[in-house]
Design a protein around this motif. Sequence first.
Motif, PDB file in Angstrom:
ATOM      1  N   GLU A   1      61.765   6.146  34.962  1.00  0.00           N
ATOM      2  CA  GLU A   1      61.416   7.308  35.405  1.00  0.00           C
ATOM      3  C   GLU A   1      61.665   8.508  34.668  1.00  0.00           C
ATOM      4  O   GLU A   1      62.670   8.641  33.693  1.00  0.00           O
ATOM      5  CB  GLU A   1      62.436   7.673  36.805  1.00  0.00           C
ATOM      6  N   THR A   2      60.567   9.430  34.821  1.00  0.00           N
ATOM      7  CA  THR A   2      60.912  10.534  33.853  1.00  0.00           C
ATOM      8  C   THR A   2      61.207  11.742  34.909  1.00  0.00           C
ATOM      9  O   THR A   2      60.447  11.870  35.720  1.00  0.00           O
ATOM     10  CB  THR A   2      59.777  10.880  32.963  1.00  0.00           C
ATOM     11  N   PHE A   3      62.156  12.426  34.690  1.00  0.00           N
ATOM     12  CA  PHE A   3      62.302  13.741  35.551  1.00  0.00           C
ATOM     13  C   PHE A   3      62.411  15.021  34.765  1.00  0.00           C
ATOM     14  O   PHE A   3      63.317  15.137  33.776  1.00  0.00           O
ATOM     15  CB  PHE A   3      63.567  13.264  36.478  1.00  0.00           C
TER      16      PHE A   3
ATOM     17  N   LEU B   1      51.921  24.131  35.929  1.00  0.00           N
ATOM     18  CA  LEU B   1      51.398  23.626  34.680  1.00  0.00           C
ATOM     19  C   LEU B   1      52.283  23.023  33.758  1.00  0.00           C
ATOM     20  O   LEU B   1      52.033  22.074  32.957  1.00  0.00           O
ATOM     21  CB  LEU B   1      50.693  24.702  34.199  1.00  0.00           C
ATOM     22  N   GLU B   2      53.424  23.786  33.706  1.00  0.00           N
ATOM     23  CA  GLU B   2      54.600  23.303  32.911  1.00  0.00           C
ATOM     24  C   GLU B   2      55.010  21.846  33.062  1.00  0.00           C
ATOM     25  O   GLU B   2      55.179  21.210  32.240  1.00  0.00           O
ATOM     26  CB  GLU B   2      55.979  24.241  32.997  1.00  0.00           C
ATOM     27  N   LEU B   3      55.131  21.823  34.219  1.00  0.00           N
ATOM     28  CA  LEU B   3      55.663  20.278  34.719  1.00  0.00           C
ATOM     29  C   LEU B   3      54.411  19.081  34.419  1.00  0.00           C
ATOM     30  O   LEU B   3      54.619  18.018  34.297  1.00  0.00           O
ATOM     31  CB  LEU B   3      56.297  20.253  36.107  1.00  0.00           C
ATOM     32  N   LEU B   4      53.266  19.676  34.669  1.00  0.00           N
ATOM     33  CA  LEU B   4      52.201  18.682  34.387  1.00  0.00           C
ATOM     34  C   LEU B   4      52.114  18.366  33.088  1.00  0.00           C
ATOM     35  O   LEU B   4      51.606  17.216  32.540  1.00  0.00           O
ATOM     36  CB  LEU B   4      50.808  19.333  34.813  1.00  0.00           C
TER      37      LEU B   4
ATOM     38  N   VAL C   1      54.344  17.675  31.148  1.00  0.00           N
ATOM     39  CA  VAL C   1      55.517  16.625  31.141  1.00  0.00           C
ATOM     40  C   VAL C   1      54.903  15.450  31.362  1.00  0.00           C
ATOM     41  O   VAL C   1      55.025  14.234  30.843  1.00  0.00           O
ATOM     42  CB  VAL C   1      56.895  16.793  31.783  1.00  0.00           C
ATOM     43  N   ALA C   2      54.099  15.301  32.343  1.00  0.00           N
ATOM     44  CA  ALA C   2      53.202  14.147  32.858  1.00  0.00           C
ATOM     45  C   ALA C   2      52.464  13.772  31.824  1.00  0.00           C
ATOM     46  O   ALA C   2      52.094  12.665  31.641  1.00  0.00           O
ATOM     47  CB  ALA C   2      52.597  14.229  34.305  1.00  0.00           C
ATOM     48  N   LYS C   3      51.771  14.487  31.165  1.00  0.00           N
ATOM     49  CA  LYS C   3      50.567  14.120  30.228  1.00  0.00           C
ATOM     50  C   LYS C   3      51.281  13.707  29.038  1.00  0.00           C
ATOM     51  O   LYS C   3      50.643  12.910  28.166  1.00  0.00           O
ATOM     52  CB  LYS C   3      49.756  15.355  29.922  1.00  0.00           C
TER      53      LYS C   3
ATOM     54  N   ARG D   1      60.561  19.853  41.211  1.00  0.00           N
ATOM     55  CA  ARG D   1      60.824  19.085  40.433  1.00  0.00           C
ATOM     56  C   ARG D   1      59.707  17.760  40.223  1.00  0.00           C
ATOM     57  O   ARG D   1      59.079  17.717  41.221  1.00  0.00           O
ATOM     58  CB  ARG D   1      61.893  18.104  40.852  1.00  0.00           C
ATOM     59  N   ILE D   2      59.524  17.279  39.069  1.00  0.00           N
ATOM     60  CA  ILE D   2      58.523  16.263  38.756  1.00  0.00           C
ATOM     61  C   ILE D   2      59.309  15.128  38.661  1.00  0.00           C
ATOM     62  O   ILE D   2      60.238  14.895  37.646  1.00  0.00           O
ATOM     63  CB  ILE D   2      57.359  16.680  37.645  1.00  0.00           C
TER      64      ILE D   2
END
Length: 441
Positions: A92-94, A116-119, A121-123, A73-74
């Motif tokens: 918070e984004t989850f 990479l998929e979760l990263l 989301v962060a970008k 989870r991110i």
Amino acid sequence: MRFPKLAFIFMFVGCLVVYLTYVKRHYDDSKLSVPEQLPQYRTDTRKHPTSGQVVSESFQYGIMFDAGSTGTRIHIFKFQMEPNEAPKLAHETFRAIKPGLSAYADEPEKSKEGILELLNVAKDTVPEVLWSSTPLMLRATAGLRLLPGEKATILLDKVREVFSESLFLYKPDSVSIMDGTDEGMSAWITINFLIGALHGTETPTVGMLDLGGGSTQITFALQDEITIQTSPIDYVTSFQMFNISHALYSHSYLGLGLMSARLAVLGGIEGQPSGPQELVSPCLAPDYSGQWEHAEVLYTVKGQKPGEPIYESCLRKVEKMIYKQVRKAEEVKNMDFYAFSYYYDRAVDLGLIDERTGGTVRVSDYIEGAKKVCNNMSAGGIKESPFLCLDLTYISVLLQELDFPPDKELKLARQINNAETSWALGAAFHCIESFRKHGTC
């Protein structure tokens, strides 16, 4: 003896060059001694909704990956920073993906795709101008703790490869396996931060129970001197946050998470894929036969032939498995507790709480729920949830072994004020402060 005028000029210039070279080198060294790219606030301006005045707000972002036993989870946190005040969680984004990192133990290269998929989301969440000052962290829990050391190290190295190319603020030690006690302490910080008990108010702190797949944690603020004196030294920890010191009772029981406990009750052995792969248990319906995968091993599981009532037989199996593995904590009877993860999920399965909003249950609800489910299984029901009898029986026994009486109420919540109630928020606080003070996480 007189120096020629030209020689004097050359000597003066030479000294000046040496001096300037020394000053530059000293200045460069002083710059290198400061941790690189410390987290910076972003200041936004907006109009106040009622007064119309322009106000400034400072924000700090932090990204925490939770590499659990069943998924990754991110959590992308946006903190509102105020001078001389505790930070406030602005947003918070989850996101979550399955399976967990440990599922790629034999194919570590494949683990990169999910990271990479979760990263991405962060970008999409953090403004690009702040990427280089936003700490990026990953903490792995029981899933990787239970892997052989070399396999776990290789998986973490793959994560470091991906993180190093992400453009976020990253240090190699920002990726690690979290100690079980730290996991419990971080979850305790999260829940008490969200209810406002860490901001210097009179709100009392609450205890925390977490039941993951591979481990289970209990953490609460110590109030009784006898508990401090009688508890093992590694069960007691202390820390300071927002200029307040906290003494905690915190312990993680590795191997007593719900999935690991399920395997043990069924008769399997954790970490030994060459062991028995056909498991027969009285905790399953007599006519049940199916497959169950755990830690990359596919088991055939079957119920025992009809005989003694399922609940009583299963209860004895669970009590034998957990015997003397858990320490009682007398103080838990006298304080409020929040319970997370599989405590929440199984309460939803029983219909005790709403899946979205949570609620309150008693320990006796799990006990009575286990009896009802097990009895229905013996009558041929609940085939769509073959392990529910086992899981509920285990949860009810675990809580009583921890010294929670049957009438004890537990609060169940996945979110408080739109924030996930996991250890990630507390761990992110710690890492951001460490980045600020020492340049490491």
